[in-house]
Write a protein that holds these residues in place. Structure first.
Motif, PDB file in Angstrom:
ATOM      1  N   ILE A 119      11.417   0.263  14.554  1.00 40.16           N
ATOM      2  CA  ILE A 119      10.019   0.544  14.252  1.00 40.16           C
ATOM      3  C   ILE A 119       9.969   1.716  13.289  1.00 40.16           C
ATOM      4  N   ALA A 120       9.193   1.574  12.227  1.00 34.67           N
ATOM      5  CA  ALA A 120       9.095   2.669  11.260  1.00 34.67           C
ATOM      6  C   ALA A 120       7.772   2.558  10.521  1.00 34.67           C
ATOM      7  N   GLY A 121       7.558   3.467   9.616  1.00 38.56           N
ATOM      8  CA  GLY A 121       6.352   3.436   8.805  1.00 38.56           C
ATOM      9  C   GLY A 121       6.660   2.823   7.455  1.00 38.56           C
ATOM     10  N   THR A 122       5.622   2.396   6.746  1.00 34.80           N
ATOM     11  CA  THR A 122       5.804   1.911   5.383  1.00 34.80           C
ATOM     12  C   THR A 122       4.552   2.303   4.612  1.00 34.80           C
ATOM     13  N   SER A 123       4.608   2.189   3.288  1.00 34.76           N
ATOM     14  CA  SER A 123       3.421   2.517   2.499  1.00 34.76           C
ATOM     15  C   SER A 123       2.334   1.478   2.761  1.00 34.76           C
ATOM     16  N   CYS A 124       1.122   1.822   2.393  1.00 41.14           N
ATOM     17  CA  CYS A 124      -0.062   0.967   2.620  1.00 41.14           C
ATOM     18  C   CYS A 124       0.239  -0.519   2.419  1.00 41.14           C
ATOM     19  N   ASP A 258       1.142  -6.531  -7.802  1.00 44.06           N
ATOM     20  CA  ASP A 258       1.915  -5.619  -6.968  1.00 44.06           C
ATOM     21  C   ASP A 258       0.994  -4.805  -6.060  1.00 44.06           C
ATOM     22  N   GLU A 259      -0.216  -4.616  -6.498  1.00 45.72           N
ATOM     23  CA  GLU A 259      -1.263  -3.944  -5.709  1.00 45.72           C
ATOM     24  C   GLU A 259      -0.724  -2.938  -4.687  1.00 45.72           C
ATOM     25  N   GLY A 260      -0.004  -1.944  -5.215  1.00 48.04           N
ATOM     26  CA  GLY A 260       0.607  -0.980  -4.303  1.00 48.04           C
ATOM     27  C   GLY A 260      -0.215   0.272  -4.085  1.00 48.04           C
TER      28      GLY A 260
END
Ligand SMILES: Cc1cc2nc3c(=O)[nH]c(=O)nc-3n(C[C@H](O)[C@H](O)[C@H](O)COP(=O)(O)O)c2cc1C
Ligand code: SF4
Ligand code: SF4
Ligand code: FES
Lengths: 609, 236
Positions: A119-124, A258-260
């Protein structure tokens, strides 16, 4: 270096390599498949891929090490990545992530001992209107709460394949709250192409020019100019090609999906419900510049859209809207291929996107030359945003003057806003350019709004004093994000979130951004932990100057925007947190004991300084 | 008549296809630089060579010279910013100059002297980076790597080998070598390779040559990097 034990991967790799035609430009796609199958890119796979594609091993290792969704260390059989945007955080993401970690006996950022879960975080992940959101093995989860996490925990513990999880967990909605000409008025597939064929490519370019359409991806470059440069690049090179001869294989049309940018999700909605319009726009572009091949670069977070998008492409081929002799036109050949990203915000930058399309690390190129003359495989290439292509299709069908009559003189047409944060009706709002922030806030049911982040972390933070400003290139340009913060929120939390985002997403190519975003994060964290001093604020301004003026690309040059904006508009947010001395060492004595506390399992008074 | 640009008011001739850096070097005008080496394709990553052209910052090593450009180079502001970038390079790695064999011949150190660096200014990152002594003739100490990718370019373009490459991202970037074991000793690098000669810092060193030239008699003990890189150094 120790190499994790891996089973014989050759049998696994053979079909993957064959599926991608042993094509080195598909390296990223190949590695994505390997990651899916093995939950790691094993060192042995890197060796084999290098041999089979005929590229140096370092290149394969370099790509494997660049993208967030690829890993050269094992991740869990089930990998849950929580979307880390500030809007997810405001919806309680931190607590939820901890909740799932406790439930599954795993520390965030680590793999459980049995290898079952990480389990971890990621960008939006682009689900800000239906967060808190996450990805499980790359598939988008929305509207998370404890109930859903209880269920997810059970599914993971019982090793239920993700494909068999209840569809309810993956449900996404469009949330279109306000539709104008783009979302409201349907265009039958093929109508725009028919109009182009009737009018001719040259006149279509003139219509594009009259429309004054400007790119929707952020920079606002005039689309007709870009298309004509791309077209002219060939004319110059070959001396005789004229505009109406389409299907020239060596020019490329690339749709940037890519809508990052955190807080942006309008391209997701366009691709979910208006894919025909987008592909139609790309086909119009292809006819105008004479391209034979197009790519849709779809961010990895949106892989769940891949199947249905392939379906739309197939249907369009069958309808004669793609492929050879489009709509019976003998010299009009154009087709579209979809490439998936793998977790790298920088790949939204057009030249990094092209590198990524070529199967490389997503590193922005040196410019000049620009993609319009030297793009994909060194050939003239148009890179445009999803929404830009949708607008182009409309313009081709309805004419430039029609479009130019909407919006303002400098910003014609409409703009899709992705509204999220402290509002009662988050979602997609389409307005003619020129709408005031106040109007949007009223329409979306903002509660006691205090600040709005326009165009995401790389955009502009505005305070309640500026709500009469307008969404337009001449005032508040935007790629679409509109994140609302109410008075009770701490602006500093948003700033901290954004500085972490930039440090995580810096590609690392140039010194000012690679080191500057990391330094910026360290100083913000220092202030957050109560050790900040006025000199740190000065340092932030100085770093901001370096990032803005010395960086290689737009990521670095905008990475200080949230800090500088907040320092100028919300100085209290920082000053409240300062330790009040002229100087505080960055070294945190008590913090340094944390490892010892963890090892000894102590957290009592005597274990602290 | 040849075309010219102006650098700090001085007229500098250039030929079509040259960058601002090429033109400057040919005219003996020093623009601080680290990732640039005239023998290799420009890279544009260190940003030390940033100059102001018509009010906008550009990397001079990659920006083509264009007739009539007004270039600002040796200004207080640019040198202050270059100094800050140099300090960033120092703190992101582990540079212990007094213990480094390259000291005195190191371009990072020399640029720091030139820009008047008196302290690292920023807090050190103290990253953990691997040292690779597996090769019989060459040592790779990643603590001193500044990611200029000169070794990458030299190995690929001059040696035809691709011994070096980049992996990771952002502050977690790292220099990797072309072997399954990840060790330099398992690559086909030869001590005579160009890639071994081009490192501007002490990250790639040839074994068995420690302190053959004593400290105090090294290049930058006697010349500034400006003299060396604009042809004003020792004449052979
Ligand atoms: C760091 C960075 C990220 C970007 N991300 C995107 C993106 O996700 N989508 C997009 O359309 N443009 C993005 N852009 C802008 C593109 O470089 C490019 O300008 C755009 O795709 C051009 O299309 P347009 O003219 O239709 O706006 C980004 C730029 C930078 C510097
Ligand atoms: S500014 Fe940042 S993202 Fe852009 S090239 Fe430099 S390091 Fe990479
Ligand atoms: S080892 Fe040397 S030449 Fe290679 S990237 Fe690092 S500093 Fe540059
Ligand atoms: S010398 Fe130009 S960027 Fe490094």
């Amino acid at each position: 270096m120790d190499r994790p034990e891996t089973p014989d991967i050759a049998p696994l790799l053979t079909p993957i390599l064959a599926h991608h035609g042993h094509d080195a430009s598909k390296l990223l796609q190949i590695l994505r498949d390997v990651q899916d199958a093995c939950h790691i890119i094993p060192a042995g796979a890197i060796d084999l891929i290098a041999v089979h594609l005929g590229v140096p091993r370092v290149n394969v290792e370099g790509v494997a090490g660049f993208y967030s969704f690829l890993s050269t260390r094992p991740v869990g059989e089930y990998q849950v990545l929580f979307s880390g945007n500030i809007t997810d955080q405001m919806l309680g993401q931190d607590d939820l992530m901890q909740y799932l970690c406790n439930k599954l006996w795993v520390e965030s950022g680590k793999v459980s001992e049995d290898g079952l879960v990480s389990i971890a975080g990621t960008s939006c992940t682009g689900m800000c209107d239906q967060g808190p959101a996450a990805l499980v093995n790359g598939w988008a989860l929305t509207n998370l709460d404890r109930n859903r996490l209880d269920l997810i925990g059970e599914l993971i513990r019982s090793r239920k394949p993700v494909a068999e999880w209840p569809p309810m967990l993956f449900e996404t909605v469009d949330n279109i709250r306000r539709a104008d000409v783009l979302l409201g008025e349907a265009l039958a597939p093929g109508d725009a192409i028919r109009a182009v064929l009737a009018r001719g490519a040259r006149k279509t370019l003139a219509e594009m020019d009259n429309s004054n359409l400007r790119g929707r991806g952020g920079a606002g470059f005039k689309t007709a100019s870009k298309w004509s440069f791309c077209h002219a690049a060939i004319v110059e090179e070959e001396g005789h090609v004229i505009c109406d001869i389409g299907g020239h294989p060596e020019r490329f049309i690339v749709c940037n999906a890519d809508e990052g940018e955190p807080g942006t999700f309008k391209d997701r909605v366009l691709l979910n419900s208006y894919a025909d319009l987008v592909f139609e726009g790309m086909t119009v572009g292809a006819r105008v510049v004479g391209a034979g091949k197009g790519f849709l670069y779809l961010r990895g977070e949106y892989r769940y859209l891949l199947g249905q998008l392939e379906g739309v492409l197939k249907r369009r081929r069958e309808a004669g809207l793609l492929g050879d002799n489009i709509l019976g036109q003998a010299d009009f050949n154009f087709d579209i291929e979809i490439h998936l990203g793998a977790g790298a915000y920088i790949c939204g930058e057009e030249s990094a996107l092209i590198e990524s399309l070529e199967g490389k690390r997503g590193r922005p190129r040196n410019r000049p030359p620009f993609p319009v003359t030297h793009g994909y495989q060194g050939r003239p290439t148009v890179v445009d945003n999803v929404e830009t292509f949708a607008c182009a299709a409309k313009i081709a069908a309805q004419g430039g003057a029609w479009f130019a009559a909407l919006g303002t003189a400098q910003s014609t047409g409409t703009k899709l806003l992705s509204v999220s944060g402290d509002v009662s009706r988050p979602g997609i709002y389409e307005y003619p350019f020129g709408v005031t922030v106040r109007q949007v806030l009223a329409d979306c049911g903002a509660e006691d709004p205090y600040a709005v982040q326009i165009s995401g972390p790389s955009g502009t933070t505005i305070s309640w004093k500026e709500f009469d400003r307008r969404i337009a290139f001449e005032d508040l340009p935007t790629a679409g994000a509109f994140m609302v913060f109410k008075r009770k929120r701490d602006v500093f939390d948003a700033v901290r979130n954004f500085t972490h985002f930039f440090a995580h997403e810096s590609c690392g190519f140039c010194t000012p951004c690679r080191v500057g975003t990391a330094l910026q994060q360290k100083i913000i964290d220092k202030i957050h932990s109560g050790h900040g001093t006025p000199s740190d604020l000065e340092e932030l301004k100085r770093l901001g100057h370096l990032l803005k003026t010395m960086s290689h690309c737009g990521l670095g040059s905008s990475a200080a925007n949230p800090v500088l904006d907040a320092l100028a508009k919300f100085p209290d947010a920082f000053e409240r947190k300062l330790a009040g001395l002229a100087f505080e060492p960055a070294f945190d004595l008590d913090g340094a004991l944390e490892t010892a506390r963890k090892i000894t399992g102590r957290d009592d008074e005597w274990a602290h300084l | 008549m040849s075309k010219t640009i102006s650098i700090d008011g001085q007229s500098v001739p250039f030929e079509e296809g040259q960058t601002i850096m090429d033109a400057a070097l040919a005219a003996g005008v020093y623009i601080p630089h680290l990732c640039h080496n005239p023998e290799f394709t420009p890279h544009g990553s260190c940003k030390l060579c940033t100059v102001k052209v018509n009010g906008r910052n550009v990397a001079s090593c990659t920006m083509p010279a264009v007739e009539g450009q007004e270039v600002l180079n040796d200004t207080e502001e640019l040198n202050a910013d270059r100094l800050a970038l140099t300090q960033m390079l120092f703190v992101e790695g582990n540079h212990l100059c007094p213990a480094c064999e390259k000291s005195g011949n190191c371009q990072l150190q020399a640029v720091a002297y030139y820009l008047g660096m008196m302290s690292p200014h920023y807090n050190h990152f103290y990253p953990q980076r691997e040292v690779d002594a597996s090769h019989p003739d060459v040592i790779l100490d990643r603590n001193r790597c500044i990611y200029c990718e000169l070794c990458v370019r030299a190995s690929r373009d001059a040696d035809g080998k691709c011994v070096f490459g980049m992996s990771g991202r952002g502050i977690g970037s790292s220099l990797v070598v072309n072997s399954a074991s990840g060790r330099l000793g398992d690559t086909n690098l030869a001590v005579t390779d160009k890639a071994v000669q081009v490192c501007p810092t002490g990250a790639i060193l040839i074994k068995g040559k420690g302190f053959t030239v004593p400290i105090g008699r090294r290049i930058f003990d006697h010349y500034t990097i400006k003299q060396i890189q604009t042809g004003g150094g020792p004449h052979e």
